[in-house]
Design an enzyme around this catalytic site. Structure first.
Site, PDB file in Angstrom:
ATOM      1  N   SER A  12       0.820  -1.212   0.000  1.00 24.13           N
ATOM      2  CA  SER A  12       0.000   0.000   0.000  1.00 24.13           C
ATOM      3  C   SER A  12       0.856   1.265   0.000  1.00 24.13           C
ATOM      4  CB  SER A  12      -0.945   0.002   1.206  1.00 24.13           C
ATOM      5  OG  SER A  12      -0.233  -0.126   2.428  1.00 24.13           O
ATOM      6  N   ALA A 141      -1.384   5.793   3.371  1.00 27.07           N
ATOM      7  CA  ALA A 141      -1.360   5.528   1.934  1.00 27.07           C
ATOM      8  C   ALA A 141      -2.729   5.796   1.307  1.00 27.07           C
ATOM      9  CB  ALA A 141      -0.945   4.078   1.681  1.00 27.07           C
ATOM     10  N   LYS A 192       6.757   4.347  17.112  1.00 26.16           N
ATOM     11  CA  LYS A 192       5.376   4.827  17.298  1.00 26.16           C
ATOM     12  C   LYS A 192       4.369   3.734  17.026  1.00 26.16           C
ATOM     13  CE  LYS A 192       4.669   5.060  12.736  1.00 26.16           C
ATOM     14  NZ  LYS A 192       3.623   4.383  11.949  1.00 26.16           N
ATOM     15  N   ARG A 256      -3.033  -0.046  10.414  1.00 29.29           N
ATOM     16  CA  ARG A 256      -3.040  -1.484  10.707  1.00 29.29           C
ATOM     17  C   ARG A 256      -2.705  -1.745  12.165  1.00 29.29           C
ATOM     18  NH1 ARG A 256       1.062  -3.235   5.979  1.00 29.29           N
ATOM     19  NH2 ARG A 256       0.276  -1.776   4.422  1.00 29.29           N
ATOM     20  N   VAL A 280       1.099  -6.968   6.737  1.00 29.40           N
ATOM     21  CA  VAL A 280       2.094  -6.923   7.811  1.00 29.40           C
ATOM     22  C   VAL A 280       1.696  -5.881   8.847  1.00 29.40           C
ATOM     23  CG1 VAL A 280       4.495  -6.373   8.358  1.00 29.40           C
ATOM     24  CG2 VAL A 280       3.945  -7.703   6.300  1.00 29.40           C
TER      25      VAL A 280
END
Length: 346
Positions: A12, A141, A192, A256, A280
Site C-alpha cells: 500500500s 497511503a 510509534k 493497521r 504486515v
C-alpha cells in the site's frame, strides 16, 4: 540518466509513493514478486488488495524483473516490510549504481539483529549509511493516493542526499521537509507503531479518550527516552516523524497497528488478529525488538514491556493496563538520563 524511479515493493505505501512520483510525470516502475499483481497494475491500473477502489496513474508500471525495474533509474525507493528489506536490498545490489538516490520508507527494525533499516540497506549495498535517506511522517497511503494534503520528512546523514529526496517527492499535495537526524527519524517511525498498538487496544477495551490521550503522551516520552539514548536528537520526536506520525497512526482506522490493537482489546488472540489483517503489522515485530533494546540500553519502556507480555506471553490486556496504572510514583519529566540531558545542553 533518465527521469525514472523504481519502487520496491508494491504494497500500500509503496504504491502510494509510486503514485506521488507518477504525478510528477516521472517514469515509475514498481517491482513485485507477484505476477498477478503486476498484471493488475499494468492492465487495470489498480492494486485492489492493498488499495481497493483506487485508480492508479496509467503510466505507473509494474514488473517482476528487478533489472527492468531498476536499470536507468535515478532513484530507488525501498518500501518492503522490515523482515524482507535485507533480501530486497540484496536483490537490488547487482543493479545498483553509485549515482542512484536510495530512499527507504520502511518503519521497523531487523528483529534478529536489532539493526535500523538504513544500516541493513547500507550493509547489503556495500555503501556508507550516509548514502541512505529515510522518508517518514504522518501519511496514510489511503489518503496520499487520493491526493489529500500530506506532509512528511526525509532524513539523511548527508544533507545533499536529503535535499535530493525532497526534490524527488515534493509536489502540490505532498510537502517534504528535510532533517539531518537519520537515527531519530528512523527510530520515531518504528517505535510509534508500538504505541499505536496500545492505543487500539485501549479503544478495544472501551477505555475512552482520557486513557488514550495519556497513552499517547507517555508513549511519546517513552519513545524519546530510548531514542535519545540511541543517539537521536530529542527535538525530532516533537516533529513530523515523532508526534505527527504517532497521532495519525494511533487514532485512525486506516492504521493497521491501531486495528490490530483494537482486535486484541476486544479479546481476539494474536493468531486471530494476524489471520484477519491480511497485511504486515510492523508494530508486533517492533514490540519484540524494542523490548530487547530497552534491556540492552537499560532504559525503561513500560508500555512496550506490557505490550510484549500481551503479544508474546499471553497476558490479558486488562491486566497489562492495571500493571501500568499501578507503577511506582514518578515525576512527569523523566524523559532522559541526566547525563544525556547535559549532553544535549552543552
Amino acid at each position: 540518466m533518465s527521469d525514472k524511479a523504481a519502487v520496491l515493493v508494491a504494497g500500500s505505501w509503496g504504491t502510494a509513493l509510486a503514485s506521488v512520483l507518477a504525478d510528477k510525470k516521472m517514469d515509475v516502475m514498481v517491482w513485485t514478486r507477484n505476477a498477478a499483481q503486476r498484471d493488475e497494475i499494468n492492465d487495470l491500473h489498480r492494486n485492489e488488495r492493498f488499495l481497493p477502489g483506487v485508480e492508479l496513474p496509467p503510466h505507473l508500471r509494474a514488473t517482476t524483473d528487478m533489472k527492468e525495474a531498476v536499470e536507468g533509474a535515478k532513484a530507488v525507493v525501498i518500501v518492503a516490510p522490515s523482515s524482507a528489506v535485507r533480501e530486497v536490498a540484496r536483490s537490488l545490489k547487482p543493479h545498483w549504481t553509485e549515482d542512484m538516490l536510495i530512499v527507504h520508507a520502511t518503519k521497523g527494525f531487523e528483529t534478529e539483529s536489532l539493526k535500523r533499516i538504513s544500516t541493513v540497506i547500507a550493509e547489503e549495498l556495500g555503501c556508507e549509511e550516509g548514502r541512505i535517506v529515510v522518508l517518514s511522517g504522518p501519511s496514510h497511503a489511503e489518503e496520499v493516493v487520493k491526493r489529500c494534503p500530506t506532509t512528511v520528512v526525509v532524513a539523511s546523514l548527508d544533507e545533499s542526499q536529503a535535499s535530493a529526496a525532497q526534490d524527488l517527492f515534493m509536489n502540490s499535495y505532498f510537502r517534504v521537509y528535510t532533517n539531518r537526524d537519520l537515527v531519530g527519524v528512523e527510530l520515531a517511525g518504528a517505535l510509534k507503531n508500538i504505541i499505536a498498538l496500545g492505543a487500539g487496544m485501549s479503544d478495544g477495551l472501551g477505555y475512552g479518550d482520557n486513557a488514550k490521550a495519556a497513552l499517547l503522551t507517555r508513549g511519546l516520552a517513552e519513545i524519546t527516552r530510548i531514542g535519545v539514548e540511541m543517539g537521536a536528537n530529542p527535538l525530532t520526536f516533537a516533529g513530523l516523524a515523532g508526534i505527527g506520525d504517532l497521532v495519525v497512526t494511533a487514532t485512525s482506522r486506516h492504521s493497521r497497528n491501531w486495528r490490530a490493537g483494537y482486535l486484541l482489546g476486544e479479546g481476539k488472540s494474536l493468531e486471530e488478529v494476524l489471520g484477519s489483517m491480511g497485511m504486515v503489522v510492523e508494530g508486533i515485530r517492533t514490540t519484540k525488538a524494542a523490548h530487547t533494546i530497552s534491556e540492552k540500553y537499560q532504559v525503561q519502556m513500560p508500555i512496550a514491556k506490557q505490550l510484549f507480555h500481551v503479544l508474546f506471553e499471553g497476558m490479558d490486556p486488562r491486566t497489562a493496563v492495571e500493571a501500568l496504572m499501578g507503577r511506582d510514583r514518578k515525576t512527569e519529566m523523566e524523559v532522559m538520563s541526566l547525563e544525556t540531558w547535559e549532553q544535549w545542553h552543552t
